[in-house]
Design a protein around this motif. Structure first.
Motif, PDB file in Angstrom:
ATOM      1  N   TYR A 198      28.110 -18.910 -39.872  1.00 13.95           N
ATOM      2  CA  TYR A 198      26.875 -19.278 -39.202  1.00 13.95           C
ATOM      3  C   TYR A 198      26.158 -20.430 -39.871  1.00 13.95           C
ATOM      4  CZ  TYR A 198      22.708 -18.390 -36.380  1.00 13.95           C
ATOM      5  OH  TYR A 198      21.664 -18.513 -35.511  1.00 13.95           O
ATOM      6  N   PHE A 199      26.465 -20.751 -41.135  1.00 13.67           N
ATOM      7  CA  PHE A 199      25.830 -21.894 -41.766  1.00 13.67           C
ATOM      8  C   PHE A 199      26.644 -23.147 -41.477  1.00 13.67           C
ATOM      9  CE2 PHE A 199      28.624 -20.026 -44.826  1.00 13.67           C
ATOM     10  CZ  PHE A 199      28.161 -18.739 -44.968  1.00 13.67           C
ATOM     11  N   ARG A 200      25.944 -24.224 -41.193  1.00 15.66           N
ATOM     12  CA  ARG A 200      26.588 -25.459 -40.755  1.00 15.66           C
ATOM     13  C   ARG A 200      27.028 -26.342 -41.922  1.00 15.66           C
ATOM     14  NH1 ARG A 200      25.331 -28.191 -36.232  1.00 15.66           N
ATOM     15  NH2 ARG A 200      24.536 -29.894 -37.486  1.00 15.66           N
ATOM     16  N   GLY A 201      26.488 -26.119 -43.111  1.00 11.97           N
ATOM     17  CA  GLY A 201      26.811 -26.999 -44.223  1.00 11.97           C
ATOM     18  C   GLY A 201      25.842 -28.142 -44.354  1.00 11.97           C
ATOM     19  N   ASP A 202      24.806 -28.165 -43.482  1.00 11.90           N
ATOM     20  CA  ASP A 202      23.752 -29.151 -43.643  1.00 11.90           C
ATOM     21  C   ASP A 202      22.415 -28.424 -43.570  1.00 11.90           C
ATOM     22  OD1 ASP A 202      23.205 -28.647 -40.943  1.00 11.90           O
ATOM     23  OD2 ASP A 202      24.348 -30.379 -40.267  1.00 11.90           O
ATOM     24  N   THR A 219      26.546  -8.047 -36.748  1.00 13.74           N
ATOM     25  CA  THR A 219      27.175  -8.623 -37.937  1.00 13.74           C
ATOM     26  C   THR A 219      28.295  -7.722 -38.434  1.00 13.74           C
ATOM     27  OG1 THR A 219      25.100  -9.685 -38.587  1.00 13.74           O
ATOM     28  CG2 THR A 219      26.787  -9.441 -40.287  1.00 13.74           C
ATOM     29  N   PHE A 220      29.442  -8.314 -38.617  1.00 11.16           N
ATOM     30  CA  PHE A 220      30.599  -7.612 -39.195  1.00 11.16           C
ATOM     31  C   PHE A 220      31.055  -8.485 -40.351  1.00 11.16           C
ATOM     32  CE2 PHE A 220      35.132  -6.240 -39.216  1.00 11.16           C
ATOM     33  CZ  PHE A 220      34.932  -4.868 -39.265  1.00 11.16           C
ATOM     34  N   ASN A 221      30.818  -8.040 -41.578  1.00  9.39           N
ATOM     35  CA  ASN A 221      31.015  -8.954 -42.699  1.00  9.39           C
ATOM     36  C   ASN A 221      32.460  -8.988 -43.185  1.00  9.39           C
ATOM     37  OD1 ASN A 221      31.402  -6.784 -44.608  1.00  9.39           O
ATOM     38  ND2 ASN A 221      29.188  -6.509 -44.673  1.00  9.39           N
ATOM     39  N   TYR A 222      32.715  -9.923 -44.094  1.00  9.17           N
ATOM     40  CA  TYR A 222      34.072 -10.122 -44.603  1.00  9.17           C
ATOM     41  C   TYR A 222      34.583  -8.883 -45.325  1.00  9.17           C
ATOM     42  CZ  TYR A 222      34.801 -15.056 -43.565  1.00  9.17           C
ATOM     43  OH  TYR A 222      35.026 -16.239 -42.929  1.00  9.17           O
ATOM     44  N   ILE A 467      15.834  -9.995 -41.981  1.00 12.60           N
ATOM     45  CA  ILE A 467      16.419 -11.023 -42.844  1.00 12.60           C
ATOM     46  C   ILE A 467      17.462 -10.396 -43.766  1.00 12.60           C
ATOM     47  CG2 ILE A 467      15.937 -12.596 -44.764  1.00 12.60           C
ATOM     48  CD1 ILE A 467      13.202 -13.122 -43.423  1.00 12.60           C
ATOM     49  N   ILE A 468      17.133  -9.262 -44.356  1.00  6.71           N
ATOM     50  CA  ILE A 468      18.033  -8.615 -45.313  1.00  6.71           C
ATOM     51  C   ILE A 468      19.283  -8.074 -44.622  1.00  6.71           C
ATOM     52  CG2 ILE A 468      18.248  -6.590 -46.818  1.00  6.71           C
ATOM     53  CD1 ILE A 468      15.299  -7.100 -47.609  1.00  6.71           C
ATOM     54  N   GLN A 469      19.121  -7.530 -43.435  1.00 10.74           N
ATOM     55  CA  GLN A 469      20.248  -6.892 -42.748  1.00 10.74           C
ATOM     56  C   GLN A 469      21.212  -7.888 -42.116  1.00 10.74           C
ATOM     57  OE1 GLN A 469      18.378  -4.183 -40.006  1.00 10.74           O
ATOM     58  NE2 GLN A 469      17.769  -2.744 -41.613  1.00 10.74           N
ATOM     59  N   THR A 470      20.697  -9.008 -41.587  1.00  4.07           N
ATOM     60  CA  THR A 470      21.561  -9.912 -40.814  1.00  4.07           C
ATOM     61  C   THR A 470      21.625 -11.333 -41.351  1.00  4.07           C
ATOM     62  OG1 THR A 470      19.790 -10.603 -39.284  1.00  4.07           O
ATOM     63  CG2 THR A 470      20.995  -8.597 -38.732  1.00  4.07           C
ATOM     64  N   ASP A 471      20.772 -11.691 -42.307  1.00  2.74           N
ATOM     65  CA  ASP A 471      20.650 -13.101 -42.672  1.00  2.74           C
ATOM     66  C   ASP A 471      20.871 -13.368 -44.151  1.00  2.74           C
ATOM     67  OD1 ASP A 471      20.281 -15.572 -41.465  1.00  2.74           O
ATOM     68  OD2 ASP A 471      18.179 -15.699 -42.028  1.00  2.74           O
ATOM     69  N   LEU A 472      21.260 -12.339 -44.907  1.00  2.08           N
ATOM     70  CA  LEU A 472      21.264 -12.486 -46.357  1.00  2.08           C
ATOM     71  C   LEU A 472      22.278 -13.520 -46.836  1.00  2.08           C
ATOM     72  CD1 LEU A 472      19.654 -11.225 -48.656  1.00  2.08           C
ATOM     73  CD2 LEU A 472      21.548  -9.649 -49.038  1.00  2.08           C
ATOM     74  N   ASP A 474      23.499 -16.016 -45.143  1.00  2.00           N
ATOM     75  CA  ASP A 474      23.061 -17.346 -44.718  1.00  2.00           C
ATOM     76  C   ASP A 474      21.977 -17.879 -45.658  1.00  2.00           C
ATOM     77  OD1 ASP A 474      24.714 -17.033 -42.432  1.00  2.00           O
ATOM     78  OD2 ASP A 474      23.135 -15.861 -41.491  1.00  2.00           O
ATOM     79  N   LEU A 475      21.086 -16.992 -46.084  1.00  2.00           N
ATOM     80  CA  LEU A 475      20.058 -17.397 -47.050  1.00  2.00           C
ATOM     81  C   LEU A 475      20.695 -17.800 -48.368  1.00  2.00           C
ATOM     82  CD1 LEU A 475      17.211 -17.706 -48.142  1.00  2.00           C
ATOM     83  CD2 LEU A 475      17.105 -15.215 -48.420  1.00  2.00           C
ATOM     84  N   LYS A 476      21.683 -17.029 -48.820  1.00  2.00           N
ATOM     85  CA  LYS A 476      22.370 -17.398 -50.061  1.00  2.00           C
ATOM     86  C   LYS A 476      23.056 -18.752 -49.928  1.00  2.00           C
ATOM     87  CE  LYS A 476      23.213 -12.680 -51.726  1.00  2.00           C
ATOM     88  NZ  LYS A 476      24.225 -11.662 -52.043  1.00  2.00           N
ATOM     89  N   ALA A 477      23.559 -19.046 -48.729  1.00  3.86           N
ATOM     90  CA  ALA A 477      24.170 -20.364 -48.510  1.00  3.86           C
ATOM     91  C   ALA A 477      23.133 -21.460 -48.685  1.00  3.86           C
ATOM     92  CB  ALA A 477      24.787 -20.427 -47.118  1.00  3.86           C
ATOM     93  N   ASN A 478      21.918 -21.251 -48.163  1.00  4.39           N
ATOM     94  CA  ASN A 478      20.841 -22.222 -48.357  1.00  4.39           C
ATOM     95  C   ASN A 478      20.546 -22.418 -49.846  1.00  4.39           C
ATOM     96  OD1 ASN A 478      19.335 -21.199 -45.370  1.00  4.39           O
ATOM     97  ND2 ASN A 478      19.763 -23.312 -45.818  1.00  4.39           N
ATOM     98  N   ILE A 479      20.486 -21.316 -50.581  1.00  8.25           N
ATOM     99  CA  ILE A 479      20.187 -21.386 -52.007  1.00  8.25           C
ATOM    100  C   ILE A 479      21.281 -22.143 -52.748  1.00  8.25           C
ATOM    101  CG2 ILE A 479      19.945 -19.996 -54.110  1.00  8.25           C
ATOM    102  CD1 ILE A 479      18.666 -17.822 -52.293  1.00  8.25           C
ATOM    103  N   LEU A 480      22.528 -21.802 -52.458  1.00  8.96           N
ATOM    104  CA  LEU A 480      23.640 -22.407 -53.186  1.00  8.96           C
ATOM    105  C   LEU A 480      23.859 -23.864 -52.830  1.00  8.96           C
ATOM    106  CD1 LEU A 480      26.017 -19.346 -53.027  1.00  8.96           C
ATOM    107  CD2 LEU A 480      25.149 -20.391 -55.112  1.00  8.96           C
ATOM    108  N   GLN A 481      23.372 -24.291 -51.647  1.00  8.82           N
ATOM    109  CA  GLN A 481      23.519 -25.689 -51.255  1.00  8.82           C
ATOM    110  C   GLN A 481      22.333 -26.548 -51.680  1.00  8.82           C
ATOM    111  OE1 GLN A 481      25.943 -26.174 -47.241  1.00  8.82           O
ATOM    112  NE2 GLN A 481      24.457 -24.543 -47.031  1.00  8.82           N
TER     113      GLN A 481
END
Length: 661
Positions: A198-202, A219-222, A467-472, A474-481
């Motif tokens: 779901y994260f675009r990389g930008d 959401t079905f996670n890895y 946010i915690i249940q479905t977006d966590l 994606d939020l980590k992706a924002n932080i790491l980028q």
């Protein structure tokens, strides 16, 4: 000699339970993920986040057929980013396995075939006027058709958009995003959006917050997916560093006994030799001696120099003969996807990523840093499909080692650090999820799957829970980028500044609607979840311990103050540091130090109260030459604030002088 992927140093190395839960089907022929989606079939807007190979295409078929038969929908339009992915939505027998109807797509309504965009648009418009229920097209065809029709033309239709991360909330650059918004506001259409990443990389969101709030997320996670496989048990993600040209080092990581997809670097990247066809030749030479090319399939047969056996290689880089490449792609999708011996190695540049189905693939070898987390996850997804005889999968990123003699050493260091942070995100999404609750007393122990943390703030609002249940992740992706986060991952920013300043700042930027108390609740969950997932867990009797800051802590004794003293992302840098020379580590450290004064004024202002407290406790101002990372960081923040004040005073003086004149 052929390398062996078991010998690689991995940042991520996960073992799964093989409980078959994600591949077994129920009485309707649905896997676990598909059944979850089907439960939400009545939603007008449905957002499905699930990894590759989890069965998103069939999940859509189940929902679409229910909407056609039971919910008053007249038309189903499936849009995919490229023609090759359209095959995932071909006619499918569902009734044999228990469902009430089959999925049928008439040949005339399969627009993922060769032809002009004009003819595709006309076929689309003919479909809307016909009695046919289902059409499959590309994102481009959908955009072109939309430009000729009002949004109301999609009334009582279901729009299913595959690989939804191609959408953007920036309507200036994404016509697909504009289409989606107009359809949602001006028609009765239903929407099913599907994505494995779901994260675009930008920095541009896929949907605006007010639009995303209208969707029902599934959401079905890895971890759910891989833990429930039948055959695949181990997954490794790591890096290998080279000096000079990658073509001289690729033999070190190319395991000829594994089914492998090699992605060579983009011709505009620093790793590229600028001659992609020559690079393919070097890789073939690393394997052995080319004997022949099959005229019908384009498969290249190469005699291995180590044991004399024949390796079958598909070249998807050479695009000088489009017909020949089309023949190779057809062979890969029709024969190689079903027969293990049909091909051994695929060499690609921009292809064999998104939606590419080769279930036997065991090793994804990618040359050069990839800026997009989406691209990395898509590539890893090529090897995480469950297949008989495949117990282990591996992703290896072959990256240039920074060299002090290079003109762009800072770029090389930055690429290395960002590649590490991408692996950190994968570590987060591949690990099991825990539920966290506040610990109220000594007798308040944790039940299975739940960890109790003293001082933890549980979600107080529905928004934080969502946010915690479905977006966590994606939020980590924002932080790491985040541009500053590579320094934190490398340990150049102290843990408390990372956890209490940098992470909250990113949360506020992503969710400007949150109150400060909600930001703190989300922050605590991000930090705790990240620390636990990166910590080594051991069981002793009925007790569980996690390794935090080089010591094991009883999970029943966790507290938020302890967790805030730990950099949850530093371990990966420590793993990497074992694979490079001390000189390279020193070069990385020096390069980071040279950019440390890029601290934003806002970041320095946020740190100022902590700096004041530090100075009071230590009885001195922080020293930039200190060996303590926290003290150095605080000193640099003060430098930034001093410069800011000097510049502000200078501007005021100039303005005052100009007013007097």
């Amino acid at each position: 000699m052929s390398a062996h992927i078991e010998d690689f140093t991995n940042i991520v190395d996960v073992t799964y339970a093989q409980n078959c839960s994600s591949v077994n089907t129920n009485e309707l022929g649905m896997r676990e993920m598909q059944a979850r989606v089907f439960k939400q079939r009545a939603s007008q807007y449905l957002l499905v986040k699930a990894p590759p190979a989890s069965g998103k295409s069939r999940a859509l078929m189940f929902v679409a057929l229910d909407k056609l038969y039971n919910q008053g929908i007249r038309k189903v339009i499936v849009a995919v980013p490229e023609r090759s992915i359209g095959a995932s939505f071909a006619s499918t027998d569902l009734t044999t396995y228990g469902f009430f109807a089959d999925w049928r797509v008439e040949d005339r309504n399969n627009l993922c075939t060769p032809g002009s965009s004009q003819s595709k648009v006309q076929a689309f418009m003919d479909f809307l006027e016909s009695s046919d229920p289902v059409l499959v097209c590309t994102h481009a065809t959908l955009r072109f058709t939309f430009e000729k029709l009002p949004p109301e033309a999609f009334n009582d239709s279901l729009l299913a958009i595959d690989e939804f991360h191609h959408v953007s909330a920036d309507i200036e650059s994404s016509r697909l995003g504009a289409l989606l918004r107009d359809v949602m506001t001006k028609s009765t259409a239903h929407i099913v959006a599907m994505t494995g990443s779901y994260f675009r990389g930008d920095s541009v969101p896929v949907l605006l917050p007010e639009d995303e709030a209208k969707f029902t997320p599934v959401t079905f996670n890895y971890y759910d997916q891989l833990n429930g496989y039948r055959y695949l048990k181990h997954l490794g993600i790591g890096h290998h560093f080279y000096q000079g040209r990658y073509t001289d080092a690729i033999h070190e990581v190319l395991d000829l006994d594994k089914k492998t997809i090699v992605h060579i670097p983009n011709v505009n990247s620093g790793e590229s030799t600028k001659n992609k066809l020559e690079e393919v030749g070097f890789i073939l030479d690393a394997i052995g001696t080319v004997e022949r090319t099959e005229p019908r399939t384009g498969i290249i047969e190469v005699r291995r120099r180590d044991n004399g056996s024949v390796v079958r290689v598909a070249d998807l880089v050479d695009d000088t003969d489009q017909n020949a490449r089309a023949n190779t792609l057809h062979y890969l999708s029709t024969v190689a996807s079903k027969h293990r011996d049909a091909v051994d190695i695929i060499i690609a540049l921009g292809m064999a990523k998104e939606g590419f189905d080769w279930p036997f693939a065991e090793h994804a070898l990618t040359v050069g840093y990839r800026a997009s987390l989406t691209e990395i996850i898509q590539i890893i997804g090529r090897v995480t499909r469950d297949s008989e005889g495949k117990s282990r999968a591996q992703f290896t990123n072959l990256i240039a080692e920074p060299d002090a003699s290079q003109n762009e050493v800072a770029v090389a260091v930055n690429n290395m650090l960002k590649a590490i942070t991408a692996s950190l995100l994968m570590e987060q999404v591949l690990a099991p999820n825990f539920a966290f609750k506040a610990k109220q007393g000594n007798d308040d122990t944790s039940e299975p799957g739940t960890l109790r943390v003293r001082g933890f703030k549980e979600p107080s609002t529905a928004r934080v829970k969502q946010i915690i249940q479905t977006d966590l992740n994606d939020l980590k992706a924002n932080i790491l980028q985040d541009d500053n986060f590579a320094r934190a991952a490398a340990g150049s920013v102290d843990p408390q500044s990372t956890n209490k300043i940098l992470i909250p700042k990113i949360i506020r930027q992503r969710y400007p609607d949150l109150t400060e108390s909600e930001v703190e609740e989300v922050r605590q969950h991000v930090v705790i979840d990240s620390v636990v997932k990166t910590g080594e867990v051991k069981e002793v009797g009925d007790k569980r311990f996690v390794k935090l800051a080089n010591r094991f802590v009883n999970l029943d004794e966790l507290n938020i103050n302890l967790i805030d003293t730990i950099n949850p992302f530093q371990r990966a840098f420590e793993v990497i540091s074992k694979t490079v020379t001390p000189n390279v580590l020193r070069l990385i450290s020096d390069t980071i130090a040279a950019t440390r004064l890029d601290i934003a004024v806002e970041e320095a202002l946020e740190a100022f109260p902590q700096i004041q407290h530090w100075a009071k406790v230590n009885g001195k101002r922080p020293d930039r030459r200190s060996e303590d990372a926290t003290e150095r960081y605080y000193a640099e923040c003060l430098l930034i604030l001093r410069r800011f004040k000097q510049e502000s005073d200078r501007r005021r003086t100039q303005e005052s002088a100009s007013q007097e004149d």
